[in-house]
Design an enzyme around this catalytic site. Structure first.
Site, PDB file in Angstrom:
ATOM      1  N   GLU A 148       0.831  -1.207   0.000  1.00  0.00           N
ATOM      2  CA  GLU A 148       0.000   0.000   0.000  1.00  0.00           C
ATOM      3  C   GLU A 148       0.870   1.263   0.000  1.00  0.00           C
ATOM      4  O   GLU A 148       1.980   1.259   0.531  1.00  0.00           O
ATOM      5  CB  GLU A 148      -0.910   0.013   1.232  1.00  0.00           C
ATOM      6  CG  GLU A 148      -1.972  -1.077   1.171  1.00  0.00           C
ATOM      7  CD  GLU A 148      -3.001  -0.989   2.287  1.00  0.00           C
ATOM      8  OE1 GLU A 148      -4.186  -1.199   2.002  1.00  0.00           O
ATOM      9  OE2 GLU A 148      -2.624  -0.723   3.451  1.00  0.00           O
ATOM     10  N   SER A 270      11.866   6.483  14.880  1.00  0.00           N
ATOM     11  CA  SER A 270      10.695   6.060  15.650  1.00  0.00           C
ATOM     12  C   SER A 270      11.153   5.769  17.065  1.00  0.00           C
ATOM     13  O   SER A 270      11.799   4.753  17.319  1.00  0.00           O
ATOM     14  CB  SER A 270      10.088   4.810  15.014  1.00  0.00           C
ATOM     15  OG  SER A 270       9.648   5.134  13.726  1.00  0.00           O
ATOM     16  N   LEU A 271      10.844   6.664  17.966  1.00  0.00           N
ATOM     17  CA  LEU A 271      11.383   6.572  19.322  1.00  0.00           C
ATOM     18  C   LEU A 271      10.378   5.867  20.262  1.00  0.00           C
ATOM     19  O   LEU A 271      10.673   4.815  20.808  1.00  0.00           O
ATOM     20  CB  LEU A 271      11.699   7.998  19.806  1.00  0.00           C
ATOM     21  CG  LEU A 271      12.476   8.166  21.093  1.00  0.00           C
ATOM     22  CD1 LEU A 271      13.758   7.354  21.089  1.00  0.00           C
ATOM     23  CD2 LEU A 271      12.805   9.651  21.302  1.00  0.00           C
ATOM     24  N   HIS A 272       9.233   6.464  20.461  1.00  0.00           N
ATOM     25  CA  HIS A 272       8.082   5.877  21.168  1.00  0.00           C
ATOM     26  C   HIS A 272       8.263   5.604  22.658  1.00  0.00           C
ATOM     27  O   HIS A 272       7.299   5.249  23.343  1.00  0.00           O
ATOM     28  CB  HIS A 272       7.585   4.601  20.474  1.00  0.00           C
ATOM     29  CG  HIS A 272       7.294   4.795  19.015  1.00  0.00           C
ATOM     30  ND1 HIS A 272       6.633   5.896  18.536  1.00  0.00           N
ATOM     31  CD2 HIS A 272       7.603   4.048  17.925  1.00  0.00           C
ATOM     32  CE1 HIS A 272       6.527   5.804  17.215  1.00  0.00           C
ATOM     33  NE2 HIS A 272       7.115   4.704  16.819  1.00  0.00           N
ATOM     34  N   CYS A 389      -0.538   6.428   9.876  1.00  0.00           N
ATOM     35  CA  CYS A 389       0.686   5.740  10.323  1.00  0.00           C
ATOM     36  C   CYS A 389       0.366   4.407  10.974  1.00  0.00           C
ATOM     37  O   CYS A 389      -0.481   4.331  11.868  1.00  0.00           O
ATOM     38  CB  CYS A 389       1.394   6.566  11.387  1.00  0.00           C
ATOM     39  SG  CYS A 389       2.236   7.976  10.760  1.00  0.00           S
TER      40      CYS A 389
HETATM   41  N1  SAH Z   1       9.766   1.057   9.765  1.00  0.00           N
HETATM   42  C1  SAH Z   1       9.877   2.471   9.774  1.00  0.00           C
HETATM   43  C2  SAH Z   1       8.885   3.200   8.903  1.00  0.00           C
HETATM   44  C3  SAH Z   1       7.437   2.752   8.885  1.00  0.00           C
HETATM   45  S1  SAH Z   1       6.302   3.222  10.133  1.00  0.00           S
HETATM   46  C4  SAH Z   1       9.863   2.971  11.174  1.00  0.00           C
HETATM   47  O1  SAH Z   1       9.723   2.190  12.099  1.00  0.00           O
HETATM   48  O2  SAH Z   1      10.072   4.161  11.386  1.00  0.00           O
HETATM   49  C5  SAH Z   1       6.113   4.958  10.101  1.00  0.00           C
HETATM   50  C6  SAH Z   1       5.844   5.514  11.496  1.00  0.00           C
HETATM   51  O3  SAH Z   1       4.547   5.136  11.986  1.00  0.00           O
HETATM   52  C7  SAH Z   1       6.834   5.008  12.529  1.00  0.00           C
HETATM   53  O4  SAH Z   1       7.217   6.030  13.375  1.00  0.00           O
HETATM   54  C8  SAH Z   1       6.009   3.986  13.282  1.00  0.00           C
HETATM   55  O5  SAH Z   1       6.548   3.703  14.536  1.00  0.00           O
HETATM   56  C9  SAH Z   1       4.682   4.693  13.322  1.00  0.00           C
HETATM   57  N2  SAH Z   1       3.549   3.824  13.659  1.00  0.00           N
HETATM   58  C10 SAH Z   1       3.421   2.502  13.467  1.00  0.00           C
HETATM   59  N3  SAH Z   1       2.226   2.065  13.905  1.00  0.00           N
HETATM   60  C11 SAH Z   1       1.586   3.150  14.386  1.00  0.00           C
HETATM   61  C12 SAH Z   1       0.304   3.353  14.954  1.00  0.00           C
HETATM   62  N4  SAH Z   1      -0.555   2.341  15.127  1.00  0.00           N
HETATM   63  N5  SAH Z   1      -0.024   4.611  15.325  1.00  0.00           N
HETATM   64  C13 SAH Z   1       0.820   5.635  15.145  1.00  0.00           C
HETATM   65  N6  SAH Z   1       2.035   5.514  14.596  1.00  0.00           N
HETATM   66  C14 SAH Z   1       2.418   4.273  14.233  1.00  0.00           C
END
Ligand code: SAH
Length: 397
Positions: A148, A270-272, A389
């Site tokens: 996608e 992507s820190l989180h 995202c």
């Molecule tokens: N693999 C890469 C890029 C793809 S995801 C990465 O990890 O950065 C793009 C962004 O969306 C990343 O920051 C990821 O952590 C975030 N993401 C994934 N699932 C999500 C969700 N359910 N809600 C919000 N952000 C999310």
């Protein structure tokens, strides 16, 4: 079950013909600790051996840069200007058949068709958001795998969010793209085609590209780099490097390698979570790299490129959105030239996480700003079509 079987078959098939798009070589293993995830990364990153040379596929002409195409054509006795003409057909006019190359002789077109394959993605389904005109495309790849891509419309132009892999093996617990694991890497042409097909569908120019769709771009490093160079090539779409963002879950050696390329693209991490333990509980791939090493690599990226780092932080109610989390994040990033994107976690039906409410998000932002950090709350687009995202999938359900 059926889907898993199909994936396994695909993987086997691709392994056999993988003489062209070898998975990148592992270059820096010293820092990888002996964890299950690290082993997984190492095993699949080893160069694949060519086992079955009789099954060689035609060369993918759209994954060749202009220099490679010029060399290829000179091998069959064609002049350099022909390569430029063909490159223009492929990357600017974006034809889907060699026979559309009207200033190329029939004979040469036939020879090209005999030796090369022309990768074209087929849109299987397009969904348009009623909320904000975001469009989500389901594309079929030449081997019938699907991915996608998303088009977001902003005041400053069209942004396309592309996928870099079929599936993903990073396992982030809140993300739909990783369910079912990794099937294979995308080739440079398959990444370019997502941008090309969406541009043609809209009849509009694409000004920005974010590699934030399905997959971990730095897990497909060589193809990603080639894609970026071709997308920004003056003989192709000529998109500015500054208008490209690559998002990673934090593969340290690759962040450093990318930094050394000194491209002007934006890197998003992507820190989180602000501490290793919590991050690991959300992102299994964090087992391979300590958070301190990840942040150090991001500092190195800024030092090498002068590009301000972007940190993405998905807010999950009660899990990583407390006052203490905000303070720890503030301490971690304070004094750095960076930008934090807060994203209330988007719903994924297989995942139990609930997004933080508006109040908690505002409070978190406030706390971070006390540390003089630039923070924005990301406006999520395409929520009604699962186009936001972490909601993209390699197949439809
Ligand atoms: N693999 C890469 C890029 C793809 S995801 C990465 O990890 O950065 C793009 C962004 O969306 C990343 O920051 C990821 O952590 C975030 N993401 C994934 N699932 C999500 C969700 N359910 N809600 C919000 N952000 C999310």
């Amino acid at each position: 079950m059926q889907e898993m079987q199909m994936n396994t078959e695909n993987v086997d098939r691709i392994k056999k013909i993988e003489n062209i798009e070898k998975i990148g070589k592992i270059k820096n293993t010293e820092k990888i600790e002996n964890t299950e995830m690290a082993e997984k990364i190492e095993n699949t990153e080893m160069t694949e051996k060519i086992e079955n040379t009789d099954q060689i596929e035609k060369i993918d002409i759209k994954s060749m840069n202009l220099t490679e195409l010029t060399n290829e054509l000179s091998r069959i006795g064609e002049k350099a200007y022909r390569a430029r003409q063909i490159y223009e057909w492929l990357h600017i006019k974006q034809v889907s058949d060699f026979d559309e190359m009207t200033n190329i002789s029939k004979d040469l077109r036939n020879r090209l068709g005999g030796a090369y394959k022309l990768t074209v993605l087929r849109p299987v389904k397009v969904q348009v958001s009623k909320l904000d005109d975001t469009r989500k495309y389901l594309f079929a790849l030449p081997d019938q795998n699907t991915i996608e891509s998303v088009r977001m419309k902003y005041k400053h132009g069209n942004t396309v969010c592309i996928s870099s892999q079929v599936g993903c093996r990073m396992g982030c617990r809140f993300c739909a793209s990783t369910i079912g694991g990794l099937v294979r890497n995308l080739s440079p042409s398959e990444m370019l085609e997502q941008v090309y097909r969406i541009g043609r569908d809209l009849g509009e120019r694409i000004s920005n590209v974010v590699v934030m769709g399905i997959g971990e771009p730095l897990d497909n490093y060589d193809n990603l780099l080639k894609f970026i160079r071709m997308l920004t090539d003056e003989h192709g779409l000529n998109i500015s490097q500054r208008n490209i963002t690559v998002s990673t879950c934090g593969i340290v050696p690759r962040i450093r390698e990318l930094a050394d390329e000194k491209l002007q693209i934006t890197l998003a991490l992507s820190l989180h979570a602000p501490v290793q333990g919590k991050r690991l509980s959300l992102m299994p791939a964090a087992a391979a790299y300590d958070l301190d090493d990840v942040i150090e690599a991001c500092d190195y990226y800024f030092a090498q490129t002068g590009r301000r780092m972007s940190y993405e932080y998905s807010l999950i109610s009660g899990l990583n959105d407390t006052k203490e989390d905000a303070q720890a994040l503030g301490r971690l990033l304070s004094g750095k030239n960076c930008h934090v994107n807060l994203i209330p976690v988007n719903p994924v039906r297989e995942s139990p996480f609930v997004q933080s409410d508006e109040g908690a998000v505002a409070l978190f932002k406030n706390k971070l700003e006390k540390y003089k950090i630039n923070v924005t709350i990301r406006r999520e687009m395409g929520r009604d079509i699962d186009g936001a995202c972490g909601q993209l999938r390699k197949n439809y359900s």
